[in-house]
Motif scaffolding. Structure first.
Motif, PDB file in Angstrom:
ATOM      1  N   UNK A  64       0.864  -1.186   0.000  1.00 48.45           N
ATOM      2  CA  UNK A  64       0.000   0.000   0.000  1.00 48.45           C
ATOM      3  C   UNK A  64       0.899   1.232   0.000  1.00 48.45           C
ATOM      4  N   UNK A  65       0.339   2.352  -0.463  1.00 47.58           N
ATOM      5  CA  UNK A  65       1.131   3.592  -0.445  1.00 47.58           C
ATOM      6  C   UNK A  65       0.849   4.301   0.879  1.00 47.58           C
ATOM      7  N   UNK A  87      -6.587   3.985  -6.610  1.00 47.12           N
ATOM      8  CA  UNK A  87      -5.426   4.027  -7.506  1.00 47.12           C
ATOM      9  C   UNK A  87      -5.641   3.485  -8.926  1.00 47.12           C
ATOM     10  N   UNK A  99       1.626   7.057   2.124  1.00 49.20           N
ATOM     11  CA  UNK A  99       1.325   8.494   2.150  1.00 49.20           C
ATOM     12  C   UNK A  99      -0.132   8.790   1.808  1.00 49.20           C
ATOM     13  N   UNK A 100      -0.846   7.768   1.371  1.00 52.32           N
ATOM     14  CA  UNK A 100      -2.226   8.000   0.964  1.00 52.32           C
ATOM     15  C   UNK A 100      -3.194   7.306   1.921  1.00 52.32           C
ATOM     16  N   UNK A 156      -7.865   6.594  -0.931  1.00 50.79           N
ATOM     17  CA  UNK A 156      -7.028   6.994  -2.073  1.00 50.79           C
ATOM     18  C   UNK A 156      -6.219   5.816  -2.593  1.00 50.79           C
TER      19      UNK A 156
END
Ligand SMILES: Nc1ncnc2c1ncn2[C@@H]1O[C@H](COP(=O)(O)OP(=O)(O)O)[C@@H](O)[C@H]1O
Ligand SMILES: [Mg+2]
Lengths: 412, 243
Positions: B116-117, B128, B119-120, B124
């Motif tokens: 997973x990202x 993606x 920062x998001x 969000x």
């Protein structure tokens, strides 16, 4: 899409506080220095009070005499005689202002020493320059010819010498042991205006040195005012033809002089100088190279930071690619992120510049100097921001986009 | 070697019968990793057809090439030799842009380490895949919420991944994989980092996806029990298919 880029950009900037600080510092600091520097240059070279007619003026600030055989050379301002005899008589200029360099003299008021910078001028000086008279008026041709000891003083001098009084016209001011009657008071000029700055302006006829002496060199400069900008080439040409007939002083065999725009007139005698416009184009060229090199530093810094950031974000890159981002899309994202960063840097830089200029103006570092942001510079700064953003984003983004998905996902 | 090859042929033959329904087709796939000194043959002549709606599991010891195989199926990595067709499209000649579009439309990935990202926010993260399509922000939001509801995480939309447990992270990853409604889901040890309770929760979600929506699923796993619940099991050993 853009909103999403914005979100991630802000998140990344927040997460990497130190890198963000370094990047923002680099950009804003560079920009601030550029803006403040150009504000100075603009202040010195621009058509500012009282030399608001610089656009249609030519300056003669230096003469040059050479002895080819002995490789000797003399550079310096002209004599009053020279300017009065060869320059004032030119047909093409509308007016010719002649004035001496300012020279400091001491005066005492209530046993306190006061340094007063004295300048000798002719009458046309007051027409070519647009001094703002707070009271009184300039001295006239008649008064000059009569050799009257009469003076125009600056507002600062009025305050320093007479104190806080409403009216000083008709009063006497002493400088160099001479009593001058005050004819007028003008708004003060900053010392950065080399030609028009002084505390006390008096007729050249009261000068203690012999203004009738016929040697070419002295300590006077001239400003040739044209009726319009279009007249300047004609004035230049007429002056050049006059110069070609002038014989140098004894001991020299070559005489060189030209009527140039303000900045060029000072450059003429330097290695930059040339006969066409006194070397301004060379100066601008060198200046631009300097500015480019100067901006290269934060750009390289950013590129470096960006490359290391990429490695940290390789998992994100891998994920985005796995879910359908093409290399080009990622390049776009990264450039947008970078432009956002540089944009913030620019905003900070511009705000900082305004602040610094405000402080400089208020601190009276140079009396009466008022620095303003040059709008052209501001515009080009913003353009530079975009270029910064692109330059520092493109290469890292390109490297990033070439990462294999699998490699990107693994590198963690 | 000989029995392995025969069993492979048998499998292949059985699938040729319903050729219409082949979703993923691998033909003579070979993958060689070259480093400065060593050459590793990670996959050795693998041919495999996976049908539409099939739930296939891949097992084998560590380092036998399971991830490599899955990545090649998912167009995340290119084979050294051989052909990959997805939904009857030969993917060998596709350029970066087309490959990206293909992955976006057809494929959803679930990784062992979630990816997973951080920062998001969860929402969000789930959105993606939709970012790389022409869908409006509203539509993206709607679909993402639906996907999160399917994995039972609609109450964690505004959280950041670091605020979630491993099982929750993997469920977010599943939501992200299904949000674009791909026909294929590729899961590389999706329960590898989870305890058995959470692992079976994830497995249930995958089974449901396969049964209800008919999504084709290929899953790498170490867990015999989970593999048993799928339609078919492929075993790899040293880059070769042995079952
Ligand atoms: N990028 C790579 N470079 C070199 N060798 C690799 C690379 N990726 C995988 N390998 C090798 O290929 C073989 C198969 O790896 P992998 O597919 O990850 O196995 P598994 O997923 O079954 O554990 C292993 O021997 C591994 O060391
Ligand atoms: Mg693996």
């Amino acid at each position: 899409m853009l909103k999403n880029y914005f979100k991630i950009a802000i998140a990344v900037l927040k997460r990497r506080k130190f890198f963000t600080f370094i990047s923002l510092f680099g950009i804003s600091f560079t920009l601030t220095i550029l803006i403040v520097m150009t504000a100075f240059v603009d202040n010195i070279t621009g058509a500012n009070y009282p030399e608001v007619n610089r656009e249609r003026s030519l300056y003669i600030t230096t003469l040059q005499q050479k002895n080819v055989k002995y490789f000797s050379q003399q550079n310096g301002p002209a004599s009053f005689y020279y300017l009065d005899h060869y320059v004032r008589t030119l047909k093409t200029p509308a007016k010719v202002a002649i004035s001496s360099l300012f020279s400091p003299t001491n005066t005492y008021i209530n046993n306190k020493k006061l340094v007063i910078n004295l300048k000798y001028t002719n009458d046309a000086y007051w027409d070519v320059m647009e001094y703002k008279f707070i009271e009184g008026k300039p001295y006239t041709l008649q008064q000059i010819n009569n050799g009257e000891r009469i003076a125009v003083i600056s507002e600062d001098t009025k305050k320093n010498y007479f104190g806080d009084v409403p009216n000083v016209v008709g009063k006497y001011i002493e400088a160099d042991n001479v009593q001058y009657r005050v004819a007028g008071v003008v708004k003060s000029v900053p010392a950065t205006m080399f030609v028009s700055y002084a505390d006390l302006y008096v007729p050249y006829t009261v000068s203690k040195t012999d203004y009738k002496h016929k040697s070419l060199m002295g300590n006077y400069t001239a400003i040739l005012l044209g009726n319009s900008k279009e007249d300047l080439p004609k004035i230049k040409a007429e002056y050049a033809s006059v110069v070609s007939k002038i014989k140098p002083d004894g001991g020299f065999d070559v005489f060189v002089s030209g009527a140039d725009p303000y900045l060029g007139s000072f450059l003429r005698a330097t290695p930059l100088g040339d006969s066409r416009n006194g070397g301004i184009s060379k100066l601008i060229f060198i200046g631009s190279i300097f500015v480019l090199l100067f901006m290269l530093l934060p750009t390289l810094n950013l590129i470096n930071i960006n490359i290391s950031r990429i490695m940290e974000r390789s998992s994100e890159i891998g994920v985005r690619k796995a879910f359908g981002a093409s290399g080009m899309t990622l390049v776009g994202q990264f450039i947008v992120e970078n432009i956002i960063l540089t944009f913030f840097g620019c905003i900070i830089g511009i705000a900082l510049s305004f602040l610094i200029l405000q402080v400089l103006n208020n601190s009276n570092l140079i009396a009466n100097m008022h620095l303003t942001v040059n709008l052209t510079v501001l515009f080009f700064s913003l353009v530079a921001c975009v270029v910064f953003g692109l330059l520092s984003g493109v290469y890292p983004a390109w490297r990033m986009s070439r990462l294999q998905v699998v490699t990107a996902l693994k590198a963690q | 070697m000989i029995p392995a090859e025969t069993s492979e042929n048998v499998l292949q033959n059985s699938h040729i019968i319903n050729h219409q329904n082949v979703m993923i087709s691998l033909k003579n796939i070979e993958k060689v990793y070259r480093t400065d000194t060593v050459e590793t043959l990670a996959l050795n002549n693998i041919s495999l057809n996976i049908n539409k709606g099939e739930f296939l599991s891949i097992m084998g010891p560590s380092g036998c090439g399971k991830s490599t195989l899955l990545n090649i199926m998912g167009l995340l990595d290119a084979p050294t030799r051989g052909e990959v067709s997805i939904d009857k499209h030969d993917t060998t000649q596709l350029n970066d842009k087309k490959l990206a579009a293909f992955r976006n439309r057809k494929l959803g990935f679930i990784f062992q380490s979630y990816h997973l990202i951080n920062d998001l926010q969860v929402l969000d993260n789930v959105e993606l895949p939709l970012l790389y399509r022409n869908s409006s922000a509203k539509e993206r939001r709607q679909l993402s919420i639906e996907a999160l509801e399917k994995v039972g995480l609609s109450n964690r939309m505004k959280h950041f991944p670091t605020q979630l447990s491993g099982g929750q992270k993997q469920r977010v990853a599943i939501a992200r994989a299904i949000v674009g409604q791909p026909e294929i889901i590729l899961a590389d040890e999706p329960t590898g980092n989870l305890d058995s309770a959470m692992g079976s929760e994830i497995m249930d979600i995958l089974l449901q996806l396969n049964e209800r929506d008919g999504t084709t699923i290929v899953m790498v796993t170490h867990d015999e029990n989970m593999a048993r619940k799928t339609h078919r099991l492929v075993r790899l050993f040293d880059g070769t298919q042995v079952q």
